[in-house]
Design an enzyme around this catalytic site. Structure first.
Site, mmCIF file in Angstrom:
data_model
loop_
_atom_site.group_PDB
_atom_site.id
_atom_site.type_symbol
_atom_site.label_atom_id
_atom_site.label_comp_id
_atom_site.label_asym_id
_atom_site.label_seq_id
_atom_site.Cartn_x
_atom_site.Cartn_y
_atom_site.Cartn_z
ATOM 1 N N LYS A 279 0.852 -1.195 0.000
ATOM 2 C CA LYS A 279 0.000 0.000 0.000
ATOM 3 C C LYS A 279 0.885 1.241 0.000
ATOM 4 O O LYS A 279 1.976 1.213 0.576
ATOM 5 C CB LYS A 279 -0.838 0.036 1.285
ATOM 6 C CG LYS A 279 -2.008 -0.899 1.347
ATOM 7 C CD LYS A 279 -2.785 -0.668 2.651
ATOM 8 C CE LYS A 279 -3.875 -1.713 2.840
ATOM 9 N NZ LYS A 279 -4.948 -1.623 1.834
ATOM 10 N N ARG A 353 -10.004 -11.523 2.481
ATOM 11 C CA ARG A 353 -10.886 -12.576 1.975
ATOM 12 C C ARG A 353 -10.175 -13.938 1.987
ATOM 13 O O ARG A 353 -10.811 -14.975 2.114
ATOM 14 C CB ARG A 353 -11.376 -12.201 0.565
ATOM 15 C CG ARG A 353 -10.299 -12.067 -0.465
ATOM 16 C CD ARG A 353 -10.761 -11.310 -1.700
ATOM 17 N NE ARG A 353 -10.798 -9.858 -1.460
ATOM 18 C CZ ARG A 353 -11.175 -8.964 -2.358
ATOM 19 N NH1 ARG A 353 -11.569 -9.346 -3.567
ATOM 20 N NH2 ARG A 353 -11.182 -7.685 -2.068
HETATM 21 N N1 BES Z 1 -7.939 -3.761 4.694
HETATM 22 C C1 BES Z 1 -8.182 -3.383 3.349
HETATM 23 C C2 BES Z 1 -9.525 -2.677 3.164
HETATM 24 C C3 BES Z 1 -9.637 -1.355 3.856
HETATM 25 C C4 BES Z 1 -9.224 -0.196 3.201
HETATM 26 C C5 BES Z 1 -10.193 -1.255 5.104
HETATM 27 C C6 BES Z 1 -9.339 1.018 3.830
HETATM 28 C C7 BES Z 1 -10.312 -0.020 5.739
HETATM 29 C C8 BES Z 1 -9.878 1.117 5.096
HETATM 30 C C9 BES Z 1 -8.171 -4.613 2.451
HETATM 31 O O1 BES Z 1 -7.338 -5.641 2.854
HETATM 32 C C10 BES Z 1 -7.718 -4.175 1.117
HETATM 33 O O2 BES Z 1 -6.601 -3.745 1.014
HETATM 34 N N2 BES Z 1 -8.575 -4.292 0.100
HETATM 35 C C11 BES Z 1 -8.255 -3.900 -1.219
HETATM 36 C C12 BES Z 1 -8.707 -4.994 -2.141
HETATM 37 C C13 BES Z 1 -8.261 -4.823 -3.563
HETATM 38 C C14 BES Z 1 -6.765 -4.980 -3.647
HETATM 39 C C15 BES Z 1 -8.956 -5.834 -4.426
HETATM 40 C C16 BES Z 1 -9.004 -2.601 -1.499
HETATM 41 O O3 BES Z 1 -10.139 -2.474 -1.077
HETATM 42 O O4 BES Z 1 -8.413 -1.710 -2.100
HETATM 43 MN MN MN Z 2 -5.333 -5.373 2.183
#
Ligand code: BES
Ligand code: MN
Ligand code: ZN
Length: 500
Positions: A279, A353
């Site tokens: 990230k 997931r």
């Molecule tokens: N933990 C994150 C989702 C999240 C983002 C929770 C911001 C709270 C605040 C999750 O693991 C994630 O990174 N999801 C990605 C999925 C994508 C790579 C398909 C997302 O939502 O960007």
């Molecule tokens: Mn994530």
């Protein structure tokens, strides 16, 4: 925690540091909503309210000197906004106003709360809100500056309903609920150098020890990989602090053999860097909160046991730290989830997931009749619903049951679809399913991915990415940081099931 008691004392005669009463917005300005205060006092305050900037709006809390007519030192005015068309204030409005007031009373020893609750439901809301607002997280502060004042010491809720059995039960229930919500917030707010999978598992054991009826078992990283939990293993392998699967069983004697069993599955990523699909720094700042689902499940289990609900519940906390270490999984790795289905990991940041798949498959194998999962799963949840409203998806009947439970509990959830048309989004070229797909409908893609692992079991999926962590200022009974969202909805859902 703040002591809470009910009293039928007259607000005028109550000796307290702060007497909390309500204000409302009316067509001709602000009105004090307190029948029991001396009429002259009410008139005086209403007359100077505009000069003091008091409008009666929701979330407005103002303190004024109580004057010689009251035994209280300070009068605290908390806004209810406008009355509903039928002239009442909804329970959630009362809950928020009570909480907004107690939140402003940190460092104060005693308060008396006199809000317009006309029946046991409204009274329960006032009691809950008072306790939910009395929360502060200052574990890491060393000084006694403003940030480190303890929540209000004791709260007396003034009501003519004080002697009723229902009122007394409401106080007990609110204490249990608020305790569970505060414990959930504490876990979410904990720094991720302190809270990692093994220490989270220890926290679960410690929490379960304090109540009767909870049995905790923990699978460590070796047991997980030997046991075929490929999702937790894959996500956890990039960290020096290995994954854990915590199982908590609540099987009350009161629930007959053969009666329904409900599973709660929580996402517990103690820190989400994204892994090799790293990230950007700004998106990582709040990722200590990526275990809010698992924390809410733990809080719910403690509450359910303390309430002694006659319904069997098993919790699965899927705990891992998503780090990009030398042993981390790579985009395009294929992993085998518990039970044998395979996942192509196209994006290591879609890790939630993947760990949840192990938890769900395990809950199905253990023969549950209904499965509810709760996870900070997607940023797309916030794109779709904003920061305050959680999404709920799944089997339509269970989804709607969760929504109804959330409405009575006072938490914002909104039903979302899982259209078969999107199934192609998570098709993999090499494995049974891919862990990520196109950006559009990201929350639903994730929901469809999870559906792969629940089979025919009635199920609901709660995406709490936004509502679980308050990045802005305090509002209502919600402090900055972890909110504890989900606990009240899950408890209400289980109470409804227990009553069936
Ligand atoms: N933990 C994150 C989702 C999240 C983002 C929770 C911001 C709270 C605040 C999750 O693991 C994630 O990174 N999801 C990605 C999925 C994508 C790579 C398909 C997302 O939502 O960007
Ligand atoms: Mn994530
Ligand atoms: Zn995550």
């Amino acid at each position: 925690m703040t002591d809470l008691s009910l009293s039928s004392k007259n607000p005028i005669a109550v000796r307290t540091d702060a007497l909390v009463v309500a204000t409302a917005k009316t067509s001709d300005g602000v009105a004090i909503v307190a029948d029991h205060l001396p009429a002259e006092l009410v008139t005086e305050i209403e007359a100077i309210a505009p000069q003091l900037g008091i409008t009666g709006a929701r979330d407005e809390v103002r303190k004024v000197p109580a004057g010689p007519r009251l035994k209280a030192d300070v009068l605290v005015l908390t806004g209810l906004g406008e009355r509903a068309e039928d002239g009442t204030f909804a329970p959630e409005i009362l809950r928020r106003a009570a909480g907004a007031a107690t939140r402003e009373l940190s460092g104060v020893a005693s308060a008396a709360v006199s809000l317009p609750a006309t029946d046991d439901t409204e009274l329960a809301a006032v009691v809950e809100g008072s306790l939910l607002g009395a929360y502060r997280f200052d574990r890491y502060r060393s000084g006694d500056d403003d940030g480190a004042k303890a929540p209000v010491g004791s709260v007396e809720v003034l009501t003519t309903l004080a002697r009723g059995t229902k009122a007394k039960l409401a106080v007990e229930r609110a204490g249990i609920l608020a305790g569970a919500v505060h414990a959930t917030r504490d876990l979410v707010n904990a720094a991720p150098n302190e809270l990692y999978p093994a220490s989270f598992a220890d926290a679960a054991k410690a929490a379960a020890k304090d109540v009767k009826g909870l049995k905790v078992t923990v699978l460590d990283d070796k047991q997980l990989s030997a046991g075929g939990y490929g999702g937790l293993t894959a996500v956890g392998q990039g960290s020096s602090r290995g994954p854990r699967l915590v199982k908590i069983v609540y099987a009350p004697a009161k629930s007959a053999k053969g009666a329904e069993k409900i599973a709660l599955v929580g996402k517990g990523i103690t820190f989400d860097t994204g892994g090799i699909s790293l990230k950007p720094s700004a998106s990582m700042e709040t990722m200590k909160s990526d275990m809010a689902g698992a924390a809410a499940v733990l809080g719910t289990m403690v509450a359910v046991a303390r309430l002694g609900l006659p319904v069997a519940v098993t919790a699965y906390l899927c705990l891992a730290e998503n780090m990009p270490g030398g042993k981390a999984q790579r985009p395009s790795d294929v992993v085998t989830i518990y039970g044998g289905k395979t996942v192509e990991v196209l994006n290591t940041d879609a890790e939630g997931r993947v760990v949840m798949a192990d938890g769900l498959a395990s809950a199905v194998e253990d023969g549950h009749d209904t499965i509810i999962d709760i996870a900070t799963l997607t940023a797309a949840q916030m794109v779709a619903l904003g920061p305050y409203t959680a999404g709920v998806m799944g089997t339509e009947s269970v989804r709607d049951e969760v929504k109804a439970a959330a409405d009575t509990a006072g938490e914002l959830f909104w039903p979302m679809p899982l259209p078969d048309e999107l199934q192609a989004n998570i098709k993999s070229k090499v494995a049974d399913v891919a862990n990520s797909g196109p950006r559009w409908g990201g929350m639903l893609n994730a929901g469809l991915f999870l559906r792969t692992f629940v089979g025919d079991t009635p199920w609901a999926h709660l995406d709490i990415a936004g509502p679980s962590y308050n990045e802005k200022g305090a509002h209502g009974y919600t402090s900055p940081g972890g909110t504890g969202v989900g606990v009240r909805t899950l408890v209400a859902f289980l109470e409804n099931r227990a009553a069936k």
